[in-house]
Design a protein around this motif. Sequence first.
Motif, mmCIF file in Angstrom:
data_model
loop_
_atom_site.group_PDB
_atom_site.id
_atom_site.type_symbol
_atom_site.label_atom_id
_atom_site.label_comp_id
_atom_site.label_asym_id
_atom_site.label_seq_id
_atom_site.Cartn_x
_atom_site.Cartn_y
_atom_site.Cartn_z
ATOM 1 N N VAL A 69 0.852 -1.186 0.000
ATOM 2 C CA VAL A 69 0.000 0.000 0.000
ATOM 3 C C VAL A 69 0.890 1.238 0.000
ATOM 4 C CG1 VAL A 69 -1.797 1.279 1.241
ATOM 5 C CG2 VAL A 69 -1.775 -1.223 1.331
ATOM 6 N N VAL A 70 0.501 2.252 -0.768
ATOM 7 C CA VAL A 70 1.183 3.545 -0.697
ATOM 8 C C VAL A 70 0.177 4.586 -0.219
ATOM 9 C CG1 VAL A 70 2.926 3.039 -2.439
ATOM 10 C CG2 VAL A 70 0.756 4.022 -3.159
ATOM 11 N N MET A 71 0.669 5.523 0.600
ATOM 12 C CA MET A 71 -0.175 6.600 1.136
ATOM 13 C C MET A 71 0.605 7.896 0.968
ATOM 14 S SD MET A 71 -2.176 6.639 4.766
ATOM 15 C CE MET A 71 -0.962 7.320 5.887
ATOM 16 N N THR A 72 0.050 8.841 0.212
ATOM 17 C CA THR A 72 0.827 10.004 -0.199
ATOM 18 C C THR A 72 -0.031 11.259 -0.293
ATOM 19 O OG1 THR A 72 2.136 10.900 -2.042
ATOM 20 C CG2 THR A 72 0.455 9.306 -2.604
ATOM 21 N N THR A 73 0.613 12.410 -0.087
ATOM 22 C CA THR A 73 -0.057 13.695 -0.301
ATOM 23 C C THR A 73 0.312 14.313 -1.646
ATOM 24 O OG1 THR A 73 1.753 14.684 0.978
ATOM 25 C CG2 THR A 73 -0.311 14.327 2.127
ATOM 26 N N ASP A 74 1.152 13.634 -2.414
ATOM 27 C CA ASP A 74 1.627 14.148 -3.699
ATOM 28 C C ASP A 74 0.614 13.817 -4.788
ATOM 29 O OD1 ASP A 74 2.918 14.828 -6.028
ATOM 30 O OD2 ASP A 74 4.779 13.790 -5.566
ATOM 31 N N SER A 75 -0.225 14.782 -5.120
ATOM 32 C CA SER A 75 -1.292 14.551 -6.094
ATOM 33 C C SER A 75 -0.742 14.195 -7.475
ATOM 34 C CB SER A 75 -2.185 15.789 -6.198
ATOM 35 O OG SER A 75 -1.422 16.949 -6.508
ATOM 36 N N VAL A 76 0.230 14.972 -7.943
ATOM 37 C CA VAL A 76 0.797 14.729 -9.271
ATOM 38 C C VAL A 76 1.553 13.403 -9.290
ATOM 39 C CG1 VAL A 76 2.455 15.573 -10.977
ATOM 40 C CG2 VAL A 76 0.888 17.166 -9.865
#
Length: 324
Positions: A69-76
Amino acid sequence: MSAGTLARAKKQGSVLLYTNADEQQMKPITEAFQAKYPGLKLRVLNLDDTQTFQRYATETATGVRTADVVMTTDSVGMLNFVKKGNIADYTDPNLKNLPKYAQLAPGVAAMSEDPVVAVYNTALIPKDKQPKDVTSMAQLSRSLKGKIGTTDISNPVAFGALAGYIGKHGKAGWKNIEELGPNSGVESGNGNLMQKLAQGQYQASYFVSGAVRALITGDTAKVLNYTYLTDGTPMLPRAIGITKKAASPDAAKVFVNFLLAVEGQEAACKGGFTPYRDGVKCAYGVPAIEKAVGAQNMILGGYPDDIVKNKPAMEARWKKAFGR
């Protein structure tokens, strides 16, 4: 979650998460998840968003165990990750009970909608003198040259805040940003910014990750306080998705399902994340922010349109304004 998925998840035994959230933020989630599913271990690797995507690419190319699973705030970064075919086709059952904006992209959901905030040194700027909006912050910056801080545009939170704010205010928003630029110190991340605020090197800051709200307690709260800026509080989706190459795909489904359920959202609140699901009690939740600034001033609703296409031009204009 089906019995079959749970049974397979228990055989897999663990789920590996890559995230930019730190250990302190993740601790309540880890404890609550493992209490509910004692046969599953949540392994968390703290990486910045760029490292997450780069590491996944390297590991999958060499056949090494990689993130489930990846969890990120980087929209692009996340949208490009999806475009490259790295996210599994999974639609969590919780989505039918969440707002439409919860589905960010195919296989990708928002686990929280985190605001950006302003943070002040209250010994240097008393609460009754603190700007309530970005426009007032820009005006104050004229007399605070070098004493007002923010994070660099390379930080996904800073870029997400800029994209949301400009998306709402357009030319008027750029006018404020370009007034703030020459007067602002720039840090790589929240840690340096908060430290310098506490030490008095900065008196004020803006477009700070809302994750700091949970940290401003005890002795820290005697020196610092945070506020939402009422002319635009960007709410940044923290995306979560199961990877195509997950070694524990069923355990990953159980974890994502937990995070999007009420109990997972309540655990996330304890770490400073911002739950948005109805029925979740949280002092940092979306209803509390709406009460503080008004629904019309919350920039909420998933990823901004054309965010990938617009990023280079927005970054270039920001860098010019801030002399970077």
